[in-house]
Design a protein around this motif. Structure first.
Motif, PDB file in Angstrom:
ATOM      1  N   SER A  47     -49.493  51.755   8.613  1.00 31.91           N
ATOM      2  CA  SER A  47     -50.909  51.888   8.268  1.00 31.91           C
ATOM      3  C   SER A  47     -51.687  50.585   8.458  1.00 31.91           C
ATOM      4  O   SER A  47     -52.844  50.500   8.051  1.00 31.91           O
ATOM      5  N   GLU A  48     -51.051  49.584   9.024  1.00 39.86           N
ATOM      6  CA  GLU A  48     -51.765  48.346   9.336  1.00 39.86           C
ATOM      7  C   GLU A  48     -51.266  47.796  10.661  1.00 39.86           C
ATOM      8  O   GLU A  48     -50.117  48.022  11.063  1.00 39.86           O
ATOM      9  N   GLU A  49     -52.141  47.106  11.336  1.00 38.89           N
ATOM     10  CA  GLU A  49     -51.797  46.595  12.658  1.00 38.89           C
ATOM     11  C   GLU A  49     -50.682  45.563  12.571  1.00 38.89           C
ATOM     12  O   GLU A  49     -50.530  44.861  11.577  1.00 38.89           O
ATOM     13  N   GLY A  50     -49.879  45.496  13.633  1.00 39.13           N
ATOM     14  CA  GLY A  50     -48.793  44.539  13.673  1.00 39.13           C
ATOM     15  C   GLY A  50     -47.713  44.973  14.637  1.00 39.13           C
ATOM     16  O   GLY A  50     -47.823  46.009  15.301  1.00 39.13           O
ATOM     17  N   THR A  51     -46.670  44.173  14.705  1.00 38.91           N
ATOM     18  CA  THR A  51     -45.518  44.477  15.554  1.00 38.91           C
ATOM     19  C   THR A  51     -44.330  44.760  14.650  1.00 38.91           C
ATOM     20  O   THR A  51     -44.046  43.992  13.723  1.00 38.91           O
ATOM     21  N   TYR A  52     -43.618  45.859  14.951  1.00 41.07           N
ATOM     22  CA  TYR A  52     -42.576  46.357  14.057  1.00 41.07           C
ATOM     23  C   TYR A  52     -41.292  46.649  14.830  1.00 41.07           C
ATOM     24  O   TYR A  52     -41.313  46.921  16.035  1.00 41.07           O
ATOM     25  N   PHE A  53     -40.166  46.618  14.086  1.00 41.30           N
ATOM     26  CA  PHE A  53     -38.890  47.040  14.659  1.00 41.30           C
ATOM     27  C   PHE A  53     -37.983  47.513  13.527  1.00 41.30           C
ATOM     28  O   PHE A  53     -38.253  47.272  12.337  1.00 41.30           O
ATOM     29  N   ALA A  54     -36.917  48.200  13.902  1.00 37.70           N
ATOM     30  CA  ALA A  54     -35.956  48.716  12.927  1.00 37.70           C
ATOM     31  C   ALA A  54     -34.597  48.066  13.150  1.00 37.70           C
ATOM     32  O   ALA A  54     -34.285  47.583  14.244  1.00 37.70           O
ATOM     33  N   GLU A  55     -33.794  48.076  12.088  1.00 38.00           N
ATOM     34  CA  GLU A  55     -32.446  47.519  12.174  1.00 38.00           C
ATOM     35  C   GLU A  55     -31.535  48.331  11.260  1.00 38.00           C
ATOM     36  O   GLU A  55     -31.918  48.702  10.146  1.00 38.00           O
ATOM     37  N   THR A  56     -30.338  48.634  11.744  1.00 37.34           N
ATOM     38  CA  THR A  56     -29.373  49.323  10.894  1.00 37.34           C
ATOM     39  C   THR A  56     -29.004  48.409   9.723  1.00 37.34           C
ATOM     40  O   THR A  56     -28.766  47.213   9.907  1.00 37.34           O
ATOM     41  N   ASN A  57     -28.963  48.974   8.534  1.00 42.99           N
ATOM     42  CA  ASN A  57     -28.767  48.191   7.321  1.00 42.99           C
ATOM     43  C   ASN A  57     -27.285  47.866   7.113  1.00 42.99           C
ATOM     44  O   ASN A  57     -26.525  48.704   6.639  1.00 42.99           O
ATOM     45  N   TYR A  58     -26.902  46.664   7.469  1.00 48.35           N
ATOM     46  CA  TYR A  58     -25.558  46.176   7.208  1.00 48.35           C
ATOM     47  C   TYR A  58     -25.576  45.017   6.219  1.00 48.35           C
ATOM     48  O   TYR A  58     -24.685  44.155   6.219  1.00 48.35           O
ATOM     49  N   GLY A  59     -26.607  44.994   5.376  1.00 43.55           N
ATOM     50  CA  GLY A  59     -26.670  44.013   4.299  1.00 43.55           C
ATOM     51  C   GLY A  59     -26.580  42.592   4.800  1.00 43.55           C
ATOM     52  O   GLY A  59     -27.292  42.177   5.715  1.00 43.55           O
TER      53      GLY A  59
END
Length: 484
Positions: A206-218
């Motif tokens: 809901s806000e401008e920016g650059t995003y990415f995802a990562e598998t959660n391995y703590g």
């Protein structure tokens, strides 16, 4: 005196026998708290070996049947449902200290695991080890989000939906393949820094920016991360992007209820399939079992967001190469093939609801008029069964309908023989009129048996007229000359 001496001797013997009958107590075994030979356990398919050292005392108390066991706690350090990750052979470990190596189960994921050591003979249990982070990295390669498109736009006041591609785009393996994994979403701050802002398989931006995802391995490092997507706010002059996701992935394996398509949150929605409006589809979700090109228009005030998805059902990937109704000429046959890209598919063919013995391949050569179906059962990537139907009818032209009969009892051309396409069971109406317009026959159950009573026919040649009315087809008319 001898009597007294005998009593004393017997008493001493009884005392000695009693003392010698008491079994010798086995020394208790004490196992020390295990010491970890690692700081955190980060495993994957190519590496999954971790060592721990422990002491025990006295070694002489071990029986030859003894085994040492390493138990792994749950992610909270509790041993209520402990998992055995190492079991020694009997009498394998006899000296202290001892070092053992164990491996993590593939569903391991958490920051507070512990291990403890147990012995079987005699039975003893150590104190738990210090807590440690442990993860089995089922997916440890880059993956894609947003179809590998690096930009997106959202309407003011609304959001843009980021989602992990499933299956992976352009041949990559999607981490969504592994149900036990969880995911973190990050917003990029600068070239070297980012902040965690959300968790889950999708993220509403809901806000401008650059995003990415990562598998959660703590606290374990991860190579399972996505491409980066830059999201901006759309102006009123151009439409925003309305991402569409499929709850079962794309292609999807139907669970009977279908997959759920989800788009961005807005004020008003309208869904389309293959460019046709879907009546009543005006929510931000749409449930479907069908393949097709789906699109949605989302509005919010003056802003419009548009999105589409080419959805493929794995059940829809099994088809037959003939239409529902097929016409063949007398004496011909029809080859029917089941077409699919799936492996591990079994086939059963039926004719008029009776199974066709030994017909188990993806192809059938059929020549009988009637109703057919094939049940295709897929296993492996997707477990399901689908029924496909087709019908064979005889192609009729008026040249195959006789216009002359000679009912003289010689066994040749005695009755009016028409193709099976119009006989009993096809619900075809047959009407035969004489030259005066009187019906000599009117039936929906013709058996190629007219005329049954030749006494009704005159000795002279006669001309009759027929009208054949099959279901959902044009009426066929012609004449019959009865030669006497």
């Amino acid at each position: 005196m001898a009597y007294i001496t005998r009593i004393i001797f017997q008493g001493i013997f009884l005392i000695c026998f009693t003392v010698s009958s008491v079994p010798t107590a086995t020394a208790q075994l004490v196992i020390g708290q295990p010491t970890l030979e690692f700081s955190k356990a980060c495993a994957n398919e190519s590496f999954n070996t971790f060592e721990a050292t422990f002491v025990f005392n006295p070694p002489s108390s071990l029986n030859t049947s003894n085994q040492f066991i390493v138990e792994l706690s749950d992610a909270n350090g509790e041993f209520t449902e402990a998992v055995e990750v190492f079991v020694s052979n009997s009498n394998e470990i006899t000296t202290s200290p001892a070092t053992v190596a164990f491996s993590l189960p593939t569903d391991t994921a958490g920051e507070n695991y512990k291990i403890r050591i147990k012995s079987t003979s005699p039975a003893s249990t150590s104190a738990p080890s210090s807590a440690f982070a442990a993860y089995f990295k089922l997916h440890d390669t880059p993956f894609t989000i947003n179809g590998l498109i690096d930009t997106g736009t959202f309407c003011p006041g609304l959001a843009y939906l980021l989602t992990i591609d499933n299956p992976g785009f352009d041949g990559t393996i999607s981490p969504l393949t592994f149900e036990s994994l969880s995911f973190n979403w990050y917003k990029v701050i600068d070239d070297t820094n980012s902040i965690l802002i959300a968790q889950g398989e999708t993220f509403q931006v809901s806000e401008e920016g650059t995003y990415f995802a990562e598998t959660n391995y703590g606290s374990c490092t991860s190579e399972s991360f996505s491409n980066r997507v830059t999201i901006s706010q759309a102006s009123n002059e151009e439409p925003a992007n309305a991402t569409i996701t499929s709850s079962l992935g794309n292609p999807f394996c139907s669970n009977g209820e279908g997959t759920i398509l989800t788009t961005v949150i807005g004020e008003n929605y309208q869904w389309f399939k293959d460019d046709e409006l879907i009546e009543g589809a005006n929510q931000n979700t749409l449930q479907t079992n069908d393949s097709g090109n789906y699109a949605v228009i989302v509005t919010a005030g003056d802003c419009v967001a548009v999105g589409s998805i080419l959805l493929e059902s794995l059940a829809g990937s099994i088809t037959i190469d003939v239409p529902a109704i097929n016409f063949i000429e007398m004496g011909e046959d029809l080859t029917v093939t089941v077409e699919t890209t799936l492996d591990n598919v079994q086939y059963e063919w039926y004719f008029n609801d009776e199974i066709i013995e030994n017909a188990t391949e993806n192809q059938l050569i059929a020549s009988q008029v009637g109703n057919y179906k094939v049940i295709a059962t897929a296993t492996g990537l997707c477990d399901f069964s689908i029924e496909l139907f087709f019908e064979i009818k005889i192609e009729i032209n008026t040249d195959t309908i006789p216009n002359v009969i000679s009912p003289n009892g010689d066994g040749l051309n005695d009755t009016w023989m028409i193709p099976a396409e119009y006989l009993s069971g096809t619900n075809t109406e047959i009407v035969i009129f004489n030259s005066n317009g009187t019906a000599a026959l009117n039936t929906n159950d013709y058996l190629n048996n007219w005329p049954e009573n030749t006494q009704e026919l005159s000795d002279a040649n006669q001309v009759y007229y027929y009208m054949i009315t099959p279901p959902n087809k044009k009426v066929i008319t012609g004449s019959i000359t009865v030669v006497r």
